[in-house]
Every structure is written in C-alpha cells, then in structure tokens.
Design a protein around this motif. Structure first.
Motif, mmCIF file in Angstrom:
data_model
loop_
_atom_site.group_PDB
_atom_site.id
_atom_site.type_symbol
_atom_site.label_atom_id
_atom_site.label_comp_id
_atom_site.label_asym_id
_atom_site.label_seq_id
_atom_site.Cartn_x
_atom_site.Cartn_y
_atom_site.Cartn_z
ATOM 1 N N LYS A 27 -36.953 36.327 42.800
ATOM 2 C CA LYS A 27 -35.549 36.793 42.128
ATOM 3 C C LYS A 27 -35.480 38.262 42.308
ATOM 4 O O LYS A 27 -34.001 38.670 42.174
ATOM 5 N N TYR A 28 -36.395 39.041 42.575
ATOM 6 C CA TYR A 28 -36.232 40.587 42.715
ATOM 7 C C TYR A 28 -36.146 41.196 44.018
ATOM 8 O O TYR A 28 -35.900 42.321 44.058
ATOM 9 N N SER A 29 -36.431 40.485 45.203
ATOM 10 C CA SER A 29 -36.370 41.271 46.096
ATOM 11 C C SER A 29 -35.642 40.638 47.266
ATOM 12 O O SER A 29 -35.924 40.590 48.646
ATOM 13 N N ASP A 30 -34.509 40.230 47.139
ATOM 14 C CA ASP A 30 -33.610 39.560 48.271
ATOM 15 C C ASP A 30 -32.916 40.903 48.813
ATOM 16 O O ASP A 30 -32.059 40.406 49.833
ATOM 17 N N LEU A 94 -43.268 40.439 39.571
ATOM 18 C CA LEU A 94 -42.456 41.629 39.640
ATOM 19 C C LEU A 94 -41.401 41.660 38.553
ATOM 20 O O LEU A 94 -41.187 40.705 37.959
ATOM 21 N N GLU A 95 -41.058 42.700 38.185
ATOM 22 C CA GLU A 95 -40.167 43.016 36.999
ATOM 23 C C GLU A 95 -39.007 43.638 37.130
ATOM 24 O O GLU A 95 -38.447 44.144 36.085
ATOM 25 N N GLY A 96 -38.650 43.750 38.473
ATOM 26 C CA GLY A 96 -37.208 44.469 38.653
ATOM 27 C C GLY A 96 -36.877 44.602 40.351
ATOM 28 O O GLY A 96 -38.079 44.495 40.908
ATOM 29 N N SER A 97 -35.575 44.879 40.582
ATOM 30 C CA SER A 97 -35.388 45.017 41.881
ATOM 31 C C SER A 97 -35.901 46.300 42.450
ATOM 32 O O SER A 97 -34.909 47.106 42.908
ATOM 33 N N TYR A 98 -37.247 46.764 42.403
ATOM 34 C CA TYR A 98 -37.532 48.108 42.784
ATOM 35 C C TYR A 98 -38.148 48.303 44.234
ATOM 36 O O TYR A 98 -38.703 49.396 44.603
ATOM 37 N N LEU A 99 -38.349 47.288 44.732
ATOM 38 C CA LEU A 99 -39.134 47.107 46.160
ATOM 39 C C LEU A 99 -38.413 48.066 47.071
ATOM 40 O O LEU A 99 -39.122 48.928 47.741
ATOM 41 N N LYS A 100 -37.205 48.066 47.095
ATOM 42 C CA LYS A 100 -36.364 48.982 47.995
ATOM 43 C C LYS A 100 -36.705 50.448 47.848
ATOM 44 O O LYS A 100 -37.001 51.405 48.583
ATOM 45 N N LYS A 219 -42.616 54.571 37.537
ATOM 46 C CA LYS A 219 -41.293 53.948 37.443
ATOM 47 C C LYS A 219 -41.134 52.627 37.242
ATOM 48 O O LYS A 219 -40.071 51.819 36.992
ATOM 49 N N ALA A 220 -42.081 51.980 38.117
ATOM 50 C CA ALA A 220 -41.930 50.213 38.605
ATOM 51 C C ALA A 220 -43.042 49.859 37.698
ATOM 52 O O ALA A 220 -44.247 50.264 37.838
#
Length: 279
Positions: A27-30, A94-100, A219-220
């Motif tokens: 869901k969050y790391s595409d 994971l709970e958000g698209s914060y990996l980048k 922050k993540a």
C-alpha cells in the motif's frame, strides 16, 4: 538489477501478521525501487506458504533450520540487491508513504549508520524502545530494578528526545532497522551468537564503535504488535537474559570489570525474579 531498497522480513509462525505487514508495504511503498524478501525460519505452522501466490512480487525463502533472528537476516541479506536494507519485523505495519523521505534523509548523511522510526502498539501507545541508549551500569540498573523514570532524563529510554522528533541516538530497534547494505556487510552483519533479542543493541553499538551515526526518525510511525508473537515463558526469559549476558561479556568483561560484575549480578537477580513471577 540492483534496487534502492531491500526489505527483509524474518517470519516464524505469524502468517496473519505477516500478511498485514506485506499488505502495508504494498500500500505505502510503490514509489521506491525496491524488493521484498521474506525468510521463513522453519515455522511449525506451514500456512505462510499460502502467501506465496498472494504476493507474487515477494521473494520467499524457506530456511532449513531455525538458527535465530540474526542468522536468518544474514542469510536473506546475501540475496539482497538493495543499496539499503530495511530489516522489518513481521508483526509491524507501515502507516504512510514515508520510505522515500527516510531514504532521502539517510542519503543526506555522511556517516550514516542506521535509522529507526517511532513505534506504537495496537492501543496507540508509544513504545519507548524506539529510541535507546547503549546499556551501561546506571541505565541497566534503572531498567532492571526501578519503575521510576524522570520524564526528560537521558536514561536507557531516551526520554530527552521528542517522540515525534528527529535526533541522533545510540540504539534503535531491530523491528524497523534501516542500514546501507555495504555498511552492514563491512561490520559483519548481525552477530549470530544471539538467537533472539540483543542483536539489535549489539549492531547499533558496533556501528557507533566504527564511527557511524545512528538516527531516530520520529516523523514516521509504524504499528508494532509488540509481543503478540512472543510467549513470555521460561524459554523467552532464557533467551532475553542470555542475550544481555552475551552483550556484557562481549563489551564489558575486559574493559570495565567492575561494571561487568555489577551488571552480571543484576541480570542474574532479575532473571530469578522473573522466573518466580511465572510460577
């Protein structure tokens, strides 16, 4: 083809939690060039096999033995092609698209060691082990024997660092552990003399001793179903206190003999107390 990120998950008898974890990654790391590697540590429950067709992009490895957490991660890392490794527990989400954003942060640091994020449990409560100090005589005593915590003190749990802040810390947790593959291999990976517990403290300390800097990135946030995959029994106690013993044997026995004997006695006593509580 090398990737930016290899996410490595060691599974042992937690199929449903692993499914949730993989769904959260999907869901969050595409936006990132990544691969996901799951190594099953010889689960007694074979249902993890059901996930193989469900997640065709995930690379599944079946380990022939259960040699512990460190050994399994090191084995999976051998097949990883990522510039960065993210060691992730199967009982996290994971709970958000914060990996980048996190990878950009890591890229901006010159002596980047490792990075951990803010963790909370299923009730939404913050997990203090998200940011810690290296165990020493004072903070070990406090952790082992007192429930008393000064809110802003720089104790074993870094209460002086804001839960949602970004700061340099000594120790983060192996539940979400970001490190460069090259650095991981250079320092020898996770120490396989630990079966479970303690190996994350050890690798953080090794990074510090090699001149790298470790970071807490509040922050993540991730959800960590803490302890849902752990039965608190005598085996757990043996492993937990055994891991702490390995750590102090390795780092304190010769260099700080007085601290060492104090910590050793403290661990023994606490282990005894916990065993009595089980009865």
């Amino acid at each position: 083809m090398s990737k930016k990120l290899s996410i490595i998950i060691v599974n042992y008898n937690v199929t449903q939690l692993l499914r949730n974890c993989l769904n959260s990654i999907q869901k969050y790391s595409d936006v990132i060039d990544q691969e996901v590697i799951v190594i099953d540590n010889r689960s007694t429950d074979s249902s993890w096999g059901d996930l193989i067709p469900e997640f065709p992009k995930v690379h599944f490895i079946a380990s022939e033995i259960n040699g512990g957490f460190a050994k399994a991660n090191n084995k999976a890392v051998e097949t990883a092609t990522g510039e960065y490794l993210l060691i992730l527990n199967p009982d996290t989400e994971l709970e958000g698209s914060y990996l980048k954003e996190i990878l950009d942060f890591a890229d901006s640091k010159t002596n980047f060691g490792c990075l951990g994020v803010r963790m909370h449990d299923a009730n939404g409560d913050f997990l203090p082990e998200s940011k810690r100090s290296v165990p020493d005589m004072m903070n070990s005593f406090e952790k082992l024997f007192t429930s008393f915590k000064k809110k802003s003190s720089r104790s074993y749990y870094r209460n002086d660092v804001d839960e949602y802040g970004v700061a340099e810390v000594e120790v983060i947790t192996g539940a979400f552990f970001l490190v460069k593959k090259e650095v991981y291999e250079k320092i020898g990976g996770l120490d396989e003399s630990y079966f479970m517990y303690g190996e994350d403290i050890d690798i953080c300390y090794t990074l510090l001793n090699n001149g790298y800097q470790n970071y807490y990135y509040g922050k993540a946030s991730i959800l960590h179903h803490k302890g849902e995959s752990t039965v608190k029994d005598e085996v757990y106690l043996e492993r937990f206190y055994g891991a702490m013993q390995i750590f102090i044997d390795k780092y304190y026995r010769e260099s700080k003999p007085l601290q060492y004997s104090f910590m050793k006695a403290g661990l023994k006593l606490r282990h005894k107390i916990e065993k009595i509580k089980l009865k």
